[in-house]
Design a protein around this motif. Structure first.
Motif, PDB file in Angstrom:
ATOM      1  N   ARG A  86      24.460  -1.955  18.948  1.00 49.50           N
ATOM      2  CA  ARG A  86      23.382  -1.079  19.420  1.00 49.50           C
ATOM      3  C   ARG A  86      22.314  -0.901  18.357  1.00 49.50           C
ATOM      4  N   LEU A  87      22.736  -0.817  17.114  1.00 48.08           N
ATOM      5  CA  LEU A  87      21.767  -0.716  16.022  1.00 48.08           C
ATOM      6  C   LEU A  87      20.941  -1.987  15.924  1.00 48.08           C
ATOM      7  N   LYS A  89      20.270  -4.081  18.331  1.00 51.26           N
ATOM      8  CA  LYS A  89      19.360  -4.118  19.478  1.00 51.26           C
ATOM      9  C   LYS A  89      18.144  -3.233  19.237  1.00 51.26           C
ATOM     10  N   SER A  90      18.364  -2.067  18.649  1.00 51.02           N
ATOM     11  CA  SER A  90      17.253  -1.158  18.368  1.00 51.02           C
ATOM     12  C   SER A  90      16.278  -1.773  17.368  1.00 51.02           C
ATOM     13  N   LEU A  91      16.815  -2.424  16.345  1.00 56.08           N
ATOM     14  CA  LEU A  91      15.956  -3.039  15.329  1.00 56.08           C
ATOM     15  C   LEU A  91      15.129  -4.181  15.908  1.00 56.08           C
ATOM     16  N   PHE A  93      14.366  -4.503  19.069  1.00 55.85           N
ATOM     17  CA  PHE A  93      13.519  -3.966  20.125  1.00 55.85           C
ATOM     18  C   PHE A  93      12.294  -3.251  19.563  1.00 55.85           C
ATOM     19  N   PHE A  94      12.385  -2.776  18.325  1.00 59.64           N
ATOM     20  CA  PHE A  94      11.327  -1.964  17.718  1.00 59.64           C
ATOM     21  C   PHE A  94       9.935  -2.585  17.774  1.00 59.64           C
TER      22      PHE A  94
END
Length: 278
Positions: A86-87, A89-91, A93-94
């Motif tokens: 999840r981390l 994916k967030s990076l 996606f940013f």
């Protein structure tokens, strides 16, 4: 709404490209343009600034298509069930959620001479840094790299959505038949990702051809007009202090639209042919 906001403006642009018009109306509110036929397009053929912009757009198209395989590879990586995914994916996606203006500013600082990170790295390894945005040879490629950062994130999102819809029974059947790695990807996964690939190619082509904001923020077409693209040159001719030549700007827009339709129509035809042959 499609007719009002898409079809009608396209028709208006086509009509306006046949006129010499400064964008103003007379006191009675009447159109003051002068019909000149195809003269705007004839002028484009000998306009060096237009030819440079067209050449740069070809480079944008070629390099921007790297976003499709890169986004696919990132999506495959992020589709794994591993710790901290999840981390990750967030990076990844940013870059998609921040404004293109912010992207342009970030990379302008990254490339900046004397204090930019890339400049300092090059200076450390080679003894002399390179001011990417001030060099005619490198400026277009530097802007494209900035544009690829959020574009890869966008394509990644499309492929992640597509991977969630891949039929697990087909994957399991392929594994039982001994398929894995590249063969699994090519013969099982990619055929099910055709809708996502179609959207990814379309938005990437459109993104490459409408590359106005990054050029405007990072170089304003410089140095010496070497980083101009068609959308920015259209703006310069139609809406900036350089001209207020609305008809000429519309002619550039028509050329841009034609290039876009050639690429997208060709890809649609290929997908239709592949579907009918199945």
């Amino acid at each position: 709404m499609f007719i009002v906001y898409v079809i009608w403006p396209i028709g208006e642009s086509l009509m306006l490209s046949l006129y010499d018009w400064d964008g103003l109306y007379n006191r009675e509110g009447e159109f003051t343009g002068r019909f000149i036929g195809l003269d705007n397009f004839r002028e484009l053929a000998t306009d060096q600034a237009f030819l440079v912009s067209l050449y740069n757009n070809v480079i944008w198209l070629g390099m921007y298509m790297l976003a499709v395989p890169a986004g696919l590879l990132v999506a495959i990586f992020l589709n794994q069930n591993v710790r901290g995914i999840r981390l990750y994916k967030s990076l990844f996606f940013f870059p998609f959620v921040i404004s293109q203006v912010v992207v342009g500013l970030i990379f302008s600082w990254f490339y900046a001479p004397n204090f930019g990170l890339l400049y300092l790295i090059l200076e450390w390894f080679t003894g002399s840094g390179v001011a990417i945005l001030a060099e005619e040879r490198y400026v277009t490629y530097g802007i494209i790299v900035a544009g690829l950062w959020p574009q890869i994130a966008y394509v990644m999102i499309l492929y992640l959505t597509g991977l969630n819809n891949v039929a697990p029974d087909q994957v399991e059947a392929a594994r039982l038949d001994g398929a894995k790695g590249w063969r699994m990807l090519w013969y099982v996964i990619l055929p099910q990702l055709r809708p996502a690939t179609f959207i990814a190619v379309v938005v990437t082509v459109i993104g490459a051809l409408r590359s106005f904001d990054l050029v405007s923020i990072m170089t304003a077409g410089g140095p010496f007009g070497s980083s101009r693209v068609l959308s920015y040159y259209m703006y310069e001719q139609a809406l900036s202090e350089y001209g207020y030549r609305m008809g000429y700007g519309a002619a550039i827009a028509v050329v841009l639209f034609a290039i876009m339709m050639i690429f997208i129509s060709g890809f649609i035809w290929k997908m239709w042919r592949d579907e009918t042959e199945r």
